[in-house]
Design an enzyme around this catalytic site. Structure first.
Site, PDB file in Angstrom:
ATOM      1  N   TRP A 152       0.845  -1.202   0.000  1.00  0.00           N
ATOM      2  CA  TRP A 152       0.000   0.000   0.000  1.00  0.00           C
ATOM      3  C   TRP A 152       0.878   1.249   0.000  1.00  0.00           C
ATOM      4  O   TRP A 152       0.836   2.046   0.931  1.00  0.00           O
ATOM      5  CB  TRP A 152      -0.915  -0.008   1.229  1.00  0.00           C
ATOM      6  CG  TRP A 152      -2.014  -1.004   1.160  1.00  0.00           C
ATOM      7  CD1 TRP A 152      -3.219  -0.831   0.554  1.00  0.00           C
ATOM      8  CD2 TRP A 152      -2.039  -2.319   1.726  1.00  0.00           C
ATOM      9  NE1 TRP A 152      -3.980  -1.964   0.697  1.00  0.00           N
ATOM     10  CE2 TRP A 152      -3.288  -2.893   1.418  1.00  0.00           C
ATOM     11  CE3 TRP A 152      -1.123  -3.081   2.465  1.00  0.00           C
ATOM     12  CZ2 TRP A 152      -3.645  -4.178   1.820  1.00  0.00           C
ATOM     13  CZ3 TRP A 152      -1.475  -4.350   2.857  1.00  0.00           C
ATOM     14  CH2 TRP A 152      -2.734  -4.895   2.539  1.00  0.00           C
ATOM     15  N   HIS A 169      -6.803   2.547   1.304  1.00  0.00           N
ATOM     16  CA  HIS A 169      -7.974   1.685   1.191  1.00  0.00           C
ATOM     17  C   HIS A 169      -9.070   2.241   2.104  1.00  0.00           C
ATOM     18  O   HIS A 169      -8.817   3.170   2.889  1.00  0.00           O
ATOM     19  CB  HIS A 169      -7.648   0.219   1.513  1.00  0.00           C
ATOM     20  CG  HIS A 169      -6.861  -0.008   2.780  1.00  0.00           C
ATOM     21  ND1 HIS A 169      -6.472  -1.254   3.197  1.00  0.00           N
ATOM     22  CD2 HIS A 169      -6.398   0.847   3.728  1.00  0.00           C
ATOM     23  CE1 HIS A 169      -5.805  -1.168   4.334  1.00  0.00           C
ATOM     24  NE2 HIS A 169      -5.748   0.100   4.677  1.00  0.00           N
ATOM     25  N   ARG A 195      -3.124   5.323  -4.353  1.00  0.00           N
ATOM     26  CA  ARG A 195      -1.915   4.500  -4.257  1.00  0.00           C
ATOM     27  C   ARG A 195      -0.851   5.055  -5.173  1.00  0.00           C
ATOM     28  O   ARG A 195      -1.156   5.612  -6.232  1.00  0.00           O
ATOM     29  CB  ARG A 195      -2.201   3.053  -4.671  1.00  0.00           C
ATOM     30  CG  ARG A 195      -3.225   2.441  -3.772  1.00  0.00           C
ATOM     31  CD  ARG A 195      -2.964   1.042  -3.380  1.00  0.00           C
ATOM     32  NE  ARG A 195      -4.121   0.598  -2.607  1.00  0.00           N
ATOM     33  CZ  ARG A 195      -4.650  -0.610  -2.657  1.00  0.00           C
ATOM     34  NH1 ARG A 195      -4.095  -1.508  -3.447  1.00  0.00           N
ATOM     35  NH2 ARG A 195      -5.689  -0.911  -1.935  1.00  0.00           N
ATOM     36  N   GLN A 209     -13.185   2.384  -3.686  1.00  0.00           N
ATOM     37  CA  GLN A 209     -13.459   1.080  -3.079  1.00  0.00           C
ATOM     38  C   GLN A 209     -14.819   1.116  -2.401  1.00  0.00           C
ATOM     39  O   GLN A 209     -15.316   2.179  -2.017  1.00  0.00           O
ATOM     40  CB  GLN A 209     -12.395   0.734  -2.031  1.00  0.00           C
ATOM     41  CG  GLN A 209     -11.071   0.328  -2.630  1.00  0.00           C
ATOM     42  CD  GLN A 209     -10.120  -0.248  -1.586  1.00  0.00           C
ATOM     43  OE1 GLN A 209     -10.212   0.060  -0.403  1.00  0.00           O
ATOM     44  NE2 GLN A 209      -9.188  -1.069  -2.040  1.00  0.00           N
ATOM     45  N   VAL A 251      -7.117  -9.593   8.095  1.00  0.00           N
ATOM     46  CA  VAL A 251      -8.090 -10.692   8.071  1.00  0.00           C
ATOM     47  C   VAL A 251      -7.378 -12.031   8.221  1.00  0.00           C
ATOM     48  O   VAL A 251      -6.199 -12.164   7.897  1.00  0.00           O
ATOM     49  CB  VAL A 251      -8.923 -10.696   6.749  1.00  0.00           C
ATOM     50  CG1 VAL A 251      -9.892  -9.540   6.715  1.00  0.00           C
ATOM     51  CG2 VAL A 251      -8.021 -10.719   5.541  1.00  0.00           C
ATOM     52  N   ALA A 305     -15.006  -8.900   6.456  1.00  0.00           N
ATOM     53  CA  ALA A 305     -14.833  -7.599   5.793  1.00  0.00           C
ATOM     54  C   ALA A 305     -14.498  -7.860   4.337  1.00  0.00           C
ATOM     55  O   ALA A 305     -13.985  -8.916   3.984  1.00  0.00           O
ATOM     56  CB  ALA A 305     -13.719  -6.807   6.456  1.00  0.00           C
TER      57      ALA A 305
HETATM   58  N1  PHE Z   1      -8.286  -3.201   2.034  1.00  0.00           N
HETATM   59  C1  PHE Z   1      -7.900  -4.231   1.122  1.00  0.00           C
HETATM   60  C2  PHE Z   1      -7.218  -3.621  -0.088  1.00  0.00           C
HETATM   61  O1  PHE Z   1      -7.364  -2.463  -0.330  1.00  0.00           O
HETATM   62  C3  PHE Z   1      -9.099  -5.030   0.667  1.00  0.00           C
HETATM   63  C4  PHE Z   1      -9.722  -5.770   1.789  1.00  0.00           C
HETATM   64  C5  PHE Z   1     -10.737  -5.223   2.532  1.00  0.00           C
HETATM   65  C6  PHE Z   1      -9.263  -7.050   2.091  1.00  0.00           C
HETATM   66  C7  PHE Z   1     -11.322  -5.924   3.575  1.00  0.00           C
HETATM   67  C8  PHE Z   1      -9.823  -7.755   3.108  1.00  0.00           C
HETATM   68  C9  PHE Z   1     -10.846  -7.202   3.841  1.00  0.00           C
HETATM   69  O2  PHE Z   1      -6.509  -4.274  -0.810  1.00  0.00           O
END
Ligand code: PHE
Length: 339
Positions: A152, A169, A195, A209, A251, A305
């Site tokens: 990121w 994100h 990004r 997103q 996660v 999520a």
């Molecule tokens: N935040 C992650 C991304 O931008 C996506 C994501 C969101 C993955 C929630 C898992 C759970 O790549």
């Protein structure tokens, strides 16, 4: 002769005023101004006049002729329907229809998706695009210097306040929201993220997103997959989806959903990097550490999520070959998306 001319004029105007239709006006015109009409007959007598009476007769006669002609044209106009010649515009010319604006395809996609999740009982949560590194990374189980931060790479604001960045994100909205809410929660959070990317047909430095977070008792991976499957069916109808294991520090377990590339029918193109598949979203069960960071007891609650790549879905939905078109502001492109 002058008196006779004036008299003729007076009578002519009276007759003209009384005319009831355009054929009466036509007849009057011939009678007054025709080759053998009253005016000509009068003027034919000029040679008989004594020379001193002749002066000025010609000028008077032509000014009377002009007055009568104008009056006849005006009178005729009262009887005839307006024509294009008598108006200074053409009423048969098609009008300019006002151009009516419409939603950007990404906004339209978000609205449709929000409606869908609302039907499942989700509410919308919002968060800022300028985030703290703590919310964007640390509280999501991505400590400083952890290699996962490389995934990121972003824009940091004002080095003197190194804690601020453009969020990479929408996941930080999860932890923000849980600072002031208790489970059960079912939220979605749509928004713009940033990004530091080399742009190509499927990557831009600035995109959207749609985050989702559910925390409740007894939530399982199957609940997550069922929710996402219902969403994809709602959005695309029938599509081929792959669930692949993946790693996101916030996660456990983590998955990615890939959809067969509708742009090339799975054959391989620049949008899907010749693989036939496009990564559409990341998802997983909320990591126990992150639950704790959200003031939630992982022994009592579980959660899932997901983070949906909105531009990618919009591209597949409409057959848009390059993500960069979406932010181009090019009207020739945008005007194709009237809903
Ligand atoms: N935040 C992650 C991304 O931008 C996506 C994501 C969101 C993955 C929630 C898992 C759970 O790549």
């Amino acid at each position: 002769m002058k008196a006779e001319l004036e008299q003729l004029k007076i009578e002519a105007f009276q007759l003209l005023n009384r005319a009831q239709d355009s054929s009466a006006v036509d007849a009057l015109e011939i009678d007054l101004l025709g080759r053998r009409g009253k005016l000509s007959t009068l003027l034919a007598r000029i040679p008989e006049l004594p020379v001193e009476e002749r002066s000025g007769i010609g000028t008077l006669a032509s000014s009377i002729r002009k007055e009568l002609q104008d009056a006849i044209v005006a009178k005729r106009g009262q009887f005839s329907a307006p024509t294009s010649q008598s108006l200074d515009f053409d009423p048969t010319w098609p009008g300019h229809s006002p151009s009516i604006g419409h939603l950007h395809p990404v906004t339209a996609f978000l609205e449709r998706s929000a409606d869908f999740f609302a039907s499942l009982g989700y509410t919308i949560a919002d968060g800022p695009e300028v985030e703290t590194a703590t919310n964007n990374f640390d509280r999501l189980n991505i400590p400083a210097n952890h290699p996962a931060r490389d995934l990121w790479d972003t824009y940091y604001l004002n080095p003197a306040r190194a804690g601020l960045l453009l969020r990479t994100h929408t996941s930080p909205v999860q932890v923000r929201y849980m600072d002031s809410h208790k489970p059960p929660v079912y939220i979605i959070s749509p928004g713009r993220v940033y990004r530091h990317e080399a742009t190509d047909a499927s990557h831009d430095t600035n995109f959207t997103q749609l985050e989702g977070l559910a925390i409740d008792r007894d939530l399982h991976l199957t609940d997550l997959l069922g929710t996402l499957e219902a969403f994809l069916k709602h959005t695309f109808g029938k599509v081929k989806v792959q669930v692949r294991p993946s790693f996101f520090p916030f996660v456990e377990p983590g998955v990615e959903l890939h959809m067969s590339c509708l742009l090339c029918g799975g054959k391989g193109c620049s949008a899907c990097k010749q693989t036939g598949w496009l990564e559409m979203l990341g998802a997983g069960m909320v990591h126990p550490t992150v639950l704790k960071n959200m003031h939630v007891d992982p022994a009592k609650f579980s959660g899932f999520a997901f983070g949906i790549g909105v531009e990618r879905m919009t591209m597949l939905l409409h057959g848009i070959p390059d993500v960069r078109l979406l932010l181009s502001g090019d009207q020739r492109f945008l005007e194709q998306f009237h809903y």
